[in-house]
Design a protein around this motif. Sequence first.
Motif, PDB file in Angstrom:
ATOM      1  N   LYS A 147      42.353  45.052  38.301  1.00 36.72           N
ATOM      2  CA  LYS A 147      43.756  44.906  38.727  1.00 36.72           C
ATOM      3  C   LYS A 147      45.343  43.746  39.097  1.00 36.72           C
ATOM      4  O   LYS A 147      45.678  43.346  39.836  1.00 36.72           O
ATOM      5  N   ALA A 148      44.388  42.871  38.138  1.00 38.54           N
ATOM      6  CA  ALA A 148      44.347  41.418  38.535  1.00 38.54           C
ATOM      7  C   ALA A 148      45.678  41.291  37.873  1.00 38.54           C
ATOM      8  O   ALA A 148      46.370  41.803  36.826  1.00 38.54           O
ATOM      9  N   PRO A 149      46.800  40.389  38.150  1.00 45.57           N
ATOM     10  CA  PRO A 149      48.327  40.465  37.976  1.00 45.57           C
ATOM     11  C   PRO A 149      48.608  40.379  36.621  1.00 45.57           C
ATOM     12  O   PRO A 149      49.266  41.090  36.161  1.00 45.57           O
ATOM     13  N   ILE A 150      47.653  39.112  35.873  1.00 42.74           N
ATOM     14  CA  ILE A 150      47.892  39.365  34.982  1.00 42.74           C
ATOM     15  C   ILE A 150      46.422  39.606  34.170  1.00 42.74           C
ATOM     16  O   ILE A 150      45.154  39.154  34.036  1.00 42.74           O
ATOM     17  N   THR A 151      46.622  41.050  33.697  1.00 42.62           N
ATOM     18  CA  THR A 151      45.177  41.404  32.121  1.00 42.62           C
ATOM     19  C   THR A 151      45.541  40.779  30.577  1.00 42.62           C
ATOM     20  O   THR A 151      46.083  41.613  30.190  1.00 42.62           O
ATOM     21  N   ILE A 152      44.812  41.255  30.504  1.00 41.22           N
ATOM     22  CA  ILE A 152      44.694  40.383  28.517  1.00 41.22           C
ATOM     23  C   ILE A 152      44.110  41.225  28.139  1.00 41.22           C
ATOM     24  O   ILE A 152      42.084  41.020  28.413  1.00 41.22           O
ATOM     25  N   PHE A 153      44.499  41.964  26.935  1.00 41.26           N
ATOM     26  CA  PHE A 153      43.684  42.519  26.172  1.00 41.26           C
ATOM     27  C   PHE A 153      42.957  42.793  25.466  1.00 41.26           C
ATOM     28  O   PHE A 153      44.640  41.987  24.826  1.00 41.26           O
TER      29      PHE A 153
END
Lengths: 286, 94
Positions: A147-153
Amino acid sequence: MGMIIEVKDLSKRYGNKLALDSVTFSLEEPRIYGLLGRNGAGKTTFMEILAGQILATEGEILIDGEPPFDNVKLTESICLIKEGQNFKRELTIKNVLKISSYFYPTWDDDLAQSLVEEYNLNIKAKVKTLSKGMESALGIIVGLASKAPITIFDEPYIGLDAAARKKFYEILLREYEENPRTIIFSTHLIDEVSLMFEEVIILQGGKLALQEDAEVLRNKACAVSGTVEAVEKFILDKEVITTKQLAGMMTAYVFGHMEEARIAGLSVEGVPIQDLMIYLTEKEGA
Amino acid sequence: MNKQMNGLLYYLVTDIRHSMKIFWAILLSILVVSVTFAYFLLGFEDGKMAFGFPFATYFFCIITGFVTVKESIPFAIKMGATRKNIYIAIAIFS
């Protein structure tokens, strides 16, 4: 409240190769961003710099005004899931989830447990015993549960079958609706996810080729077909992405002017984001 | 101690547990075998038997140090740990 990401003249050089070349843009809202580009376009390098894992050669990325490199306040707000080797192979799934819970203050353990069940993973299994798809599923679980405010996939579903990918998209959207955050999604399966994107960023040869609202992009780019003379006359003063000719007929991919083309008696169709990415990156000289 | 440091220490302990078990299992079994042999063989004469751990542990530490630099630090960076926290955690752990 989303975090503001400002990318200023960002360059990264590996030896003689320039992976990123003076990229400048900003991401200001918590949205789902599609980061697209051909192989070697600089997507992964950009994501690694954004996650604070490596330093840029020139320029900077500022998140809420601060650089992310070695900045614990920011790195615990950024979760980067890559296409593979995200976790040490000797660890068990339980260890990975526990370690992640320490690193992300927003970690949701209930969600992690429910996703483990949903993807049928054995919590006691070691990472090295997992198949490629299962390892990808573990990455996805960590990315979503952080639930990180910036999630990068970054191409997170290597080896995942179509059903598991669909499940991932559904969960991602559900989580995004409940808890809006900045999600940056890089993939080569653009057709599958293009409807999910709210904004699209296309990198080409280390440079920013396009940053546009996905909805605008879907409505703006169109394929205009007709006889060669008619299409050539129509595109004379327009921004053309590419053209194709076959047996006296011509198709031109242009920005905007859908109505105008219809009035000119040409046939008009929308352009899928995947095709648009291909044409744009070809145009840039890939 | 912040949460990230706890995470790093948990990771380092979890990661080394398996290799530590194997290392000590091998070393202690060699010790048991040696002592057994010594018990039977040394009974005939007035001999001496010595068994030391230092070199085995030195090699274990060298290999563990190498693996830590090669694998654990990149993993910790991937997880978002800062270099300073990694350094402190490894120092505490060592």
